[in-house]
Scaffold this motif. Structure first.
Motif, PDB file in Angstrom:
ATOM      1  N   ASP A  95       1.036  -1.363  -0.249  1.00 47.37           N
ATOM      2  CA  ASP A  95      -0.046   0.108  -0.168  1.00 47.37           C
ATOM      3  C   ASP A  95       0.743   1.016  -0.135  1.00 47.37           C
ATOM      4  O   ASP A  95       0.053   1.898   0.116  1.00 47.37           O
ATOM      5  CB  ASP A  95      -0.641   0.269   1.417  1.00 47.37           C
ATOM      6  N   ALA A  96       1.830   1.124   0.467  1.00 45.02           N
ATOM      7  CA  ALA A  96       3.101   2.337   0.772  1.00 45.02           C
ATOM      8  C   ALA A  96       4.228   2.063   0.232  1.00 45.02           C
ATOM      9  O   ALA A  96       4.915   1.692   0.766  1.00 45.02           O
ATOM     10  CB  ALA A  96       2.971   2.547   2.460  1.00 45.02           C
ATOM     11  N   ALA A  97       4.300   1.620  -1.011  1.00 42.90           N
ATOM     12  CA  ALA A  97       5.622   1.436  -1.737  1.00 42.90           C
ATOM     13  C   ALA A  97       6.567   2.586  -2.100  1.00 42.90           C
ATOM     14  O   ALA A  97       6.153   3.085  -3.057  1.00 42.90           O
ATOM     15  CB  ALA A  97       5.073   0.236  -2.982  1.00 42.90           C
ATOM     16  N   ALA A  98       7.272   2.687  -0.796  1.00 38.57           N
ATOM     17  CA  ALA A  98       8.739   3.794  -0.982  1.00 38.57           C
ATOM     18  C   ALA A  98       7.397   5.498  -1.033  1.00 38.57           C
ATOM     19  O   ALA A  98       7.482   6.164  -2.166  1.00 38.57           O
ATOM     20  CB  ALA A  98       9.365   3.531  -2.615  1.00 38.57           C
ATOM     21  N   PRO A  99       6.507   5.262  -0.139  1.00 35.18           N
ATOM     22  CA  PRO A  99       6.088   6.888  -0.109  1.00 35.18           C
ATOM     23  C   PRO A  99       6.667   7.742   0.062  1.00 35.18           C
ATOM     24  O   PRO A  99       7.909   7.535   1.027  1.00 35.18           O
ATOM     25  CB  PRO A  99       4.700   6.304   1.512  1.00 35.18           C
ATOM     26  N   GLU A 100       6.117   9.030  -0.938  1.00 34.01           N
ATOM     27  CA  GLU A 100       7.602  10.048  -1.183  1.00 34.01           C
ATOM     28  C   GLU A 100       6.682  11.534  -0.728  1.00 34.01           C
ATOM     29  O   GLU A 100       7.672  11.922   0.032  1.00 34.01           O
ATOM     30  CB  GLU A 100       8.079  10.165  -2.322  1.00 34.01           C
ATOM     31  N   ASP A 101       5.529  11.297  -0.709  1.00 35.96           N
ATOM     32  CA  ASP A 101       4.340  12.729   0.441  1.00 35.96           C
ATOM     33  C   ASP A 101       3.082  11.953  -0.069  1.00 35.96           C
ATOM     34  O   ASP A 101       2.551  10.708  -0.196  1.00 35.96           O
ATOM     35  CB  ASP A 101       4.169  13.672  -1.392  1.00 35.96           C
ATOM     36  N   VAL A 115      -6.923  11.260   3.912  1.00 36.91           N
ATOM     37  CA  VAL A 115      -4.924  10.804   3.640  1.00 36.91           C
ATOM     38  C   VAL A 115      -5.008  10.466   1.906  1.00 36.91           C
ATOM     39  O   VAL A 115      -5.387   9.662   1.549  1.00 36.91           O
ATOM     40  CB  VAL A 115      -4.480  10.842   4.554  1.00 36.91           C
ATOM     41  N   LEU A 116      -3.789  11.388   1.532  1.00 38.59           N
ATOM     42  CA  LEU A 116      -3.797  10.999  -0.039  1.00 38.59           C
ATOM     43  C   LEU A 116      -2.431  10.025  -0.019  1.00 38.59           C
ATOM     44  O   LEU A 116      -1.529  11.253   0.536  1.00 38.59           O
ATOM     45  CB  LEU A 116      -3.915  12.084  -0.889  1.00 38.59           C
ATOM     46  N   VAL A 117      -1.865   9.720  -0.167  1.00 36.09           N
ATOM     47  CA  VAL A 117      -0.486   9.419  -0.478  1.00 36.09           C
ATOM     48  C   VAL A 117      -0.379   9.170  -2.000  1.00 36.09           C
ATOM     49  O   VAL A 117      -0.364   8.507  -2.918  1.00 36.09           O
ATOM     50  CB  VAL A 117       0.305   8.248   0.589  1.00 36.09           C
ATOM     51  N   ALA A 118       1.025   9.942  -1.818  1.00 36.06           N
ATOM     52  CA  ALA A 118       1.751   9.650  -3.599  1.00 36.06           C
ATOM     53  C   ALA A 118       2.983   8.323  -3.493  1.00 36.06           C
ATOM     54  O   ALA A 118       3.834   8.795  -2.348  1.00 36.06           O
ATOM     55  CB  ALA A 118       2.541  10.487  -4.399  1.00 36.06           C
ATOM     56  N   ALA A 119       3.021   7.054  -3.925  1.00 40.25           N
ATOM     57  CA  ALA A 119       3.723   6.309  -3.559  1.00 40.25           C
ATOM     58  C   ALA A 119       4.831   5.814  -5.419  1.00 40.25           C
ATOM     59  O   ALA A 119       4.127   6.300  -5.851  1.00 40.25           O
ATOM     60  CB  ALA A 119       2.953   4.791  -3.559  1.00 40.25           C
ATOM     61  N   GLU A 120       6.529   6.318  -4.282  1.00 40.29           N
ATOM     62  CA  GLU A 120       7.163   6.475  -6.050  1.00 40.29           C
ATOM     63  C   GLU A 120       7.443   4.859  -6.627  1.00 40.29           C
ATOM     64  O   GLU A 120       7.867   5.542  -7.540  1.00 40.29           O
ATOM     65  CB  GLU A 120       8.569   7.746  -5.441  1.00 40.29           C
ATOM     66  N   LEU A 121       7.157   4.270  -5.716  1.00 32.40           N
ATOM     67  CA  LEU A 121       6.720   2.853  -7.041  1.00 32.40           C
ATOM     68  C   LEU A 121       5.206   2.636  -7.810  1.00 32.40           C
ATOM     69  O   LEU A 121       5.881   1.900  -8.333  1.00 32.40           O
ATOM     70  CB  LEU A 121       7.378   1.489  -5.881  1.00 32.40           C
ATOM     71  N   SER A 122       4.718   2.916  -6.930  1.00 35.29           N
ATOM     72  CA  SER A 122       3.678   2.799  -7.853  1.00 35.29           C
ATOM     73  C   SER A 122       2.089   3.268  -8.558  1.00 35.29           C
ATOM     74  O   SER A 122       2.043   3.823  -9.224  1.00 35.29           O
ATOM     75  CB  SER A 122       3.229   1.613  -7.944  1.00 35.29           C
ATOM     76  N   HIS A 123       1.709   4.536  -7.216  1.00 34.16           N
ATOM     77  CA  HIS A 123       0.032   4.614  -6.990  1.00 34.16           C
ATOM     78  C   HIS A 123      -0.115   5.973  -7.059  1.00 34.16           C
ATOM     79  O   HIS A 123       0.651   6.576  -5.333  1.00 34.16           O
ATOM     80  CB  HIS A 123      -0.557   3.389  -7.135  1.00 34.16           C
ATOM     81  N   GLY A 151       3.633   4.789 -12.922  1.00 34.94           N
ATOM     82  CA  GLY A 151       4.621   4.995 -12.764  1.00 34.94           C
ATOM     83  C   GLY A 151       5.529   6.009 -11.352  1.00 34.94           C
ATOM     84  O   GLY A 151       5.172   4.668 -10.783  1.00 34.94           O
ATOM     85  N   SER A 152       5.275   6.541 -11.515  1.00 39.06           N
ATOM     86  CA  SER A 152       5.527   6.655 -10.127  1.00 39.06           C
ATOM     87  C   SER A 152       5.690   8.004  -9.771  1.00 39.06           C
ATOM     88  O   SER A 152       5.715   9.381 -10.541  1.00 39.06           O
ATOM     89  CB  SER A 152       7.265   7.029 -10.192  1.00 39.06           C
ATOM     90  N   TYR A 153       5.177   8.732  -8.402  1.00 41.48           N
ATOM     91  CA  TYR A 153       4.073   9.554  -7.803  1.00 41.48           C
ATOM     92  C   TYR A 153       5.048  10.150  -6.871  1.00 41.48           C
ATOM     93  O   TYR A 153       5.497   9.282  -5.945  1.00 41.48           O
ATOM     94  CB  TYR A 153       2.383   9.194  -7.162  1.00 41.48           C
ATOM     95  N   LEU A 154       5.457  11.805  -7.118  1.00 42.40           N
ATOM     96  CA  LEU A 154       5.823  11.736  -6.070  1.00 42.40           C
ATOM     97  C   LEU A 154       5.339  13.158  -4.927  1.00 42.40           C
ATOM     98  O   LEU A 154       6.172  13.659  -3.946  1.00 42.40           O
ATOM     99  CB  LEU A 154       6.963  12.747  -6.671  1.00 42.40           C
ATOM    100  N   ARG A 155       4.667  13.420  -5.209  1.00 42.07           N
ATOM    101  CA  ARG A 155       3.933  14.969  -4.996  1.00 42.07           C
ATOM    102  C   ARG A 155       2.484  14.495  -4.963  1.00 42.07           C
ATOM    103  O   ARG A 155       1.588  14.412  -5.932  1.00 42.07           O
ATOM    104  CB  ARG A 155       4.094  16.717  -4.989  1.00 42.07           C
ATOM    105  N   VAL A 156       1.385  15.236  -3.709  1.00 42.90           N
ATOM    106  CA  VAL A 156       0.287  14.842  -4.088  1.00 42.90           C
ATOM    107  C   VAL A 156      -0.522  16.229  -3.286  1.00 42.90           C
ATOM    108  O   VAL A 156       0.075  16.705  -2.274  1.00 42.90           O
ATOM    109  CB  VAL A 156      -0.365  13.561  -3.456  1.00 42.90           C
TER     110      VAL A 156
END
Length: 445
Positions: A95-101, A115-123, A151-156
């Protein structure tokens, strides 16, 4: 020797909110941070994200590897005492694959921030606040279908773009966690995600693309033109530029490339303030030379003029926050750097290496006059990616909440208490007796 407008000396005391010792597991790679009163008890809580590995950007945990995805999303529930927090894990693993933001906002309209989370490994993943039992009940969740393994999500971020009282979500898809040559060649979207009906129903979400860029890394909602609605500022790492998407109503946006005179910005972390006091918001961000602000022109299609603030050289410029630190009525900037050496031990480090630093820049009060840098701490290891300004202890001055990565087992969430005194004293009091080695500045013994 930093002083307030009244002549008191400014120093900083570090307090730990969350770290591996408190969590009881490898809580490392701490990154994004956001604050909101999640349980509606009158105190702002903290949502933080942790990639939880020691490799560069979780490179060893790609989806096609058999190793499980790492990462943790944590909540620190606040109390009346800023030194007492209740920490829980909100999401982990796939669910939190390398969370970035992370971002917060009442998406389903029940009065409780979600809460919304941007996971750098997928979603992107939506986590719905269960309400009165937010501290103990599971949070229902949904990976937004159009973002899964895309892809890879960095900011949300969350914002009400159409003024209907319901929040939307904005995010940038940089294409891959560690972009390769093809990712720089292939444009990826900056988007708004809107939901109608139940946010836990994937069919109710819709993606609206604003534009495509080479490795986009931001999609921040800001009322930049002061007309009462949210625009979107997009930053492109691959193109080293930024674009304003002006909100023109009913989910239509007009693109205005930000043409900068004097430097370039890619818009990774930004802060906003009217620094020249002309009624228009200016942008503060990292530039190749260090830290700068660009003054907003009369119209968005005119050039923005760059003004240099300062540098941490040889250290990088990463996290930043704008606030009146010294109480003189103008906006100063707290900033942090990103260490580039080993993450699990101090190793061999030189004064001229890129290390982890915290410092702040004092606004001179006059445009183009030199800002004054005040160094707080410089450690062999540390990534200070995020700062949030708050008066945490209610004493009338500005403190800062932040995250620290790159320095296991000392990663996590902390706050810096601003302490004022009548005499000059050491500027920084660390929270731990044992920590990564403090290093002098280049040019000092």
């Amino acid at each position: 020797m930093a002083q307030t407008a009244q002549g008191s000396f400014i120093r900083w005391r570090e307090h730990i909110i969350d770290d591996p010792q408190i969590a009881g597991f490898d809580l490392s790679g701490s990154d994004g941070l956001v604050m909101a009163d999640l349980d509606l008890d009158g105190f702002e809580d903290i949502v933080s994200v942790h990639e939880s590995d020691a490799g560069y950007d979780s490179a060893t945990f790609q989806p096609d590897f058999e190793a499980p995805a790492q990462g943790h999303v944590r909540i620190a529930f606040a109390s009346a005492d800023p030194r007492r927090w209740t920490n829980i894990t909100l999401a982990e693993g796939s669910d939190a694959a390398a969370p970035e933001d992370a971002a917060v906002g009442d998406i389903n309209g029940d009065g409780y921030p979600d809460v919304l989370v941007a996971a750098e490994l997928s979603h992107l993943i939506y986590l719905q606040n269960p309400g009165p039992n937010a501290r103990t009940s599971p949070w229902p969740r949904l990976i937004l279908p159009m973002t899964r393994n895309r892809g890879s999500y960095l900011r949300v971020f969350t914002a009400d773009f159409d003024g209907d009282g319901r929040l939307e979500v904005s995010a940038a898809n940089k294409g891959a966690q560690i972009p390769g040559p093809e990712d720089f060649k292939t444009p990826h979207p900056v988007s708004i995600f809107r939901v109608s009906g139940d946010p836990l129903d994937g069919d109710r979400w819709q993606e609206i693309e604003l534009g495509r860029f080479s490795v986009p890394q931001n999609a921040e909602p800001v009322d930049l033109d002061g007309d009462g609605d949210f625009d979107v500022i997009a930053g492109s790492r691959g193109e080293q530029r930024m674009v304003v998407f002006e909100n023109t109503g009913r989910f239509t946006f007009a693109a205005h490339p930000i043409e900068i005179s004097g430097t370039r910005m890619s818009g990774f972390n930004m802060a906003y303030a009217d620094l020249d006091r002309n009624g228009r918001l200016d942008i503060i961000a990292a530039v190749p030379e260090g830290l700068a602000w660009i003054s907003q022109p009369r119209t968005l299609d005119q050039p923005w003029q760059a003004h240099f603030i300062g540098t941490f050289a040889p250290d990088s410029m990463t996290g930043l926050a704008a606030a009146d630190i010294d109480g003189d009525g103008d906006v100063d900037v707290m900033a942090g750097s990103y260490s580039r050496g080993e993450r699990l031990r101090d190793g061999e480090a030189d004064l001229n290496d890129r290390l982890g630093r915290i410092g702040w820049f004092e606004n001179p009060g006059v445009v183009d006059k030199a800002w004054i840098r005040h160094d707080v701490s410089r450690r062999t290891r540390g990534m200070f990616d995020k700062f949030i300004a708050r008066d945490a202890d209610g004493d009338g001055d500005v403190d800062f909440f932040g995250t620290r990565g790159n320095s296991a087992p000392y990663d996590g969430v902390f706050w810096l208490e601003q302490v004022r005194s009548d005499t000059a004293v050491p500027v920084f009091t660390p929270a731990r007796d044992t920590d990564s080695l403090e290093m002098a500045l280049p040019g000092y013994n």
